[in-house]
Design an enzyme around this catalytic site. Structure first.
Site, short mmCIF file in Angstrom:
data_model
loop_
_atom_site.label_atom_id
_atom_site.label_comp_id
_atom_site.label_asym_id
_atom_site.label_seq_id
_atom_site.Cartn_x
_atom_site.Cartn_y
_atom_site.Cartn_z
N GLY A 65 1.42 -37.54 -23.97
CA GLY A 65 2.03 -36.76 -22.89
C GLY A 65 3.27 -36.04 -23.35
O GLY A 65 3.86 -36.37 -24.38
N SER B 243 11.62 -32.87 -21.52
CA SER B 243 12.49 -33.20 -22.65
C SER B 243 12.02 -34.42 -23.44
O SER B 243 12.78 -35.01 -24.19
CB SER B 243 13.91 -33.44 -22.14
OG SER B 243 13.86 -34.42 -21.14
N ALA B 244 10.77 -34.79 -23.24
CA ALA B 244 10.29 -35.99 -23.93
C ALA B 244 8.83 -35.87 -24.35
O ALA B 244 8.07 -35.12 -23.74
CB ALA B 244 10.46 -37.19 -23.01
N VAL C 226 5.56 -38.44 -25.11
CA VAL C 226 5.14 -39.83 -24.92
C VAL C 226 4.03 -40.14 -25.92
O VAL C 226 3.08 -39.36 -26.08
CB VAL C 226 4.66 -40.07 -23.47
CG1 VAL C 226 4.32 -41.54 -23.26
CG2 VAL C 226 5.72 -39.62 -22.47
N ASP D 87 12.83 -38.66 -8.28
CA ASP D 87 11.81 -37.83 -8.95
C ASP D 87 10.41 -38.37 -8.65
O ASP D 87 9.58 -38.52 -9.55
CB ASP D 87 12.10 -37.81 -10.46
CG ASP D 87 11.48 -36.58 -11.15
OD1 ASP D 87 11.08 -35.63 -10.43
OD2 ASP D 87 11.41 -36.56 -12.38
#
Ligand SMILES: Nc1ncnc2c1ncn2[C@@H]1O[C@H](COP(=O)(O)OP(=O)(O)OP(=O)(O)O)[C@@H](O)[C@H]1O
Length: 485
Positions: free
Chosen positions: A24, A28-29, A31, A141
């Site tokens: 994923g 900003s990441a 996974v 969120d």
């Protein structure tokens, strides 16, 4: 910077983990699926957060780890540990093999999940929210992308990247308005489409009920396959504009299936309560749990059978979205205000949106609209759409050819613009088909799945062609009329 949960000693050293696959990608990441070698090679998920991309939000990253370490609930995903690796923060967490509900609907349920599945998932989320709010935390969120499911159908709320505790003094005065009787947050956090109106109007402050709004939007997202108004590209400044990305189909067309879907009164009522403009009127998670929509909820097995069964793995799904993104050749950043082609699209403000309970959608509201709105949310003109005299099928219908105050030159300009957009899309689909057909290294099972994707695209292409044809006819008709005048 590191933290560890007490019950299991997951190592705080990146060398102890072996990355298996990318599963994923967020803002900003990235996974990863990985194995933790010293822990009997147990499978984990690692969220590698780019600390530079999160900008000044190191505080929120710390907060996420801190919040997460203290929480304990069956429907809240608890990280094993987190530690810094160069410029990234690695958050090691249990691997939820089904991935997020967002990735599931994007891959296999484009028109949304069935109501019993939605109720089953959302009941678990309400349970997590009830706990979280009881502990003094807001999630901030809530969305399908942050609802994860494991192979047993257990649903968990994840991603505390923007969560906040109203007891946490570290947020400081910039984050709270202490003038109101109850503590209220004032910093803008979350993802635009799911954001409660009071979060966007941050000067008024917001509290737990902002999560309930996002919960309502998530319900619509699970029901329709995407959040309301998601055809409007978000921007960091919350100024949402449609320029080159405007798609005729996005705004005006529903698929046949989604058109024919009927939702129960209980579901509509439940979502309507969550999307009340007045936060104080939105129900608490505990109250929502008693709503009739959640009365006959099923268990995790039901989700295994009806959602997970036959689903490609989370890594396969991620790879497919990557392939599909390759089809977005030359797509420009939606925030890019200076269009390279120099195309100027007149824009028209919308003042907010209404929840239309009957149509089960949020609908844009135009400032000039005379209609009385039941639950109007005002965004102070922060969303704009092309100003071309075309509002919707209904409003457009009787006027297109008959004069009646329609600015024909503007309509013509708009239709030509749409035609170009359709041409671009057609081109992209053709390129994608050619690319996939030419790739002989694709494995058989993936190939089969891709063929289904292509078939879907082909049907979409056919529909676009039909639309294009009618647009062309309309253009011709208007050209003729224009010449005659
Ligand atoms: N623990 C996990 N186990 C399995 N898959 C996961 C896990 N965490 C995340 N994923 C997958 O990775 C994807 C991206 O997750 P991530 O939290 O980075 O992004 P997001 O919530 O979709 O976007 P963003 O938070 O940036 O708005 C998810 O949609 C999900 O499919």
């Amino acid at each position: 910077m590191s933290h560890q949960t007490k019950e299991e000693d997951y190592p705080l050293d990146s060398n102890c983990y072996k990355i298996v696959d990318e599963i994923g990608k967020g803002v900003s990441a990235i996974v990863y699926k990985a194995i933790c070698i010293p822990m009997n090679s147990s499978v984990v998920a690692i969220k590698a957060i780019d600390l530079e991309k999160t900008r000044a939000d190191l505080d929120s990253v710390r907060r996420e780890a801190k919040t997460n370490a203290l929480l304990r609930h069956p429907n809240i995903l608890k990280a094993h540990c987190s530690f810094a690796v160069e410029r990234r923060l690695w958050v090691v967490m249990p691997f939820m093999s089904g991935g997020s509900l967002q990735s599931i609907i994007a891959s296999s349920f484009p028109d949304g999940l069935s109501e019993p599945c939605i109720a089953t998932v959302l009941k678990e989320i309400l349970s997590a929210l009830s706990y979280l709010h009881g502990q003094g935390h807001l999630h901030r969120d809530i969305k399908a992308g942050n609802i994860l499911i494991d192979s047993n159908g257990v649903v968990k709320l994840a991603d505390f990247g923007v969560s906040a505790s109203i007891y946490d003094s570290s947020i400081g005065t910039s984050g709270y308005s202490s003038s109101s009787s109850s503590m209220r947050l004032t910093d803008v956090a979350g993802t635009p489409y799911w954001m409660a109106p009071e979060v966007i109007h941050s000067h008024t402050g917001y509290s737990f009920k902002a999560d309930i709004w996002s919960f309502g939007i998530t319900a619509l997202e699970l029901a329709h396959g995407r959040p309301p108004l998601s055809h409007l590209p978000p921007s960091k400044s919350l100024t949402m504009k449609i320029t080159k990305r405007f798609r005729f189909s996005d705004h005006y067309e529903e698929t046949k299936e989604s058109k024919n879907r009927r939702f129960s009164k209980a579901f509509k009522d439940m979502v309507g309560l969550c999307l009340d403009q007045d936060p104080s009127k939105r129900p608490s998670p505990e109250k929502l749990l008693k709503h009739s929509f959640f009365r006959n909820c099923k268990g995790p097995d039901f989700l295994v059978k009806n959602v997970l069964h036959g689903l490609p793995s989370v890594e396969q799904r991620f790879n497919e979205t990557k392939i599909l993104k390759l089809g977005d050749f030359g797509e420009e950043d939606e925030d890019d205000e200076s269009s390279s082609s120099g195309e100027i699209v007149k824009q028209r403000r919308i003042s907010g949106w209404n929840f239309n309970e009957e149509g089960f959608e949020l609908e844009p509201v135009f400032p000039s609209d005379q209609t009385e709105s039941v639950k109007q949310v005002t965004f102070g003109g922060e969303i704009v759409i092309p100003e071309n005299g075309i509002k919707s099928h209904d409003q457009q219908g009787g006027n297109a050819g008959g004069g009646g105050g329609v600015d024909k030159a503007a309509v013509l300009e708009h239709l030509l613009f749409l035609k170009k957009s359709l041409d671009d899309q057609r081109q992209q689909v053709l390129q994608l088909i050619a690319w996939v057909r030419g790739d002989e290294t694709v494995e058989n099972n993936r190939e089969e799945h891709l063929m289904q994707v292509i078939e879907k695209l082909r049907v979409e292409l056919e529909n676009e062609k039909k639309k294009r044809y009618s647009v062309e006819m309309e253009v011709e008709f208007l050209k003729l009329q224009h010449c005659n005048e």
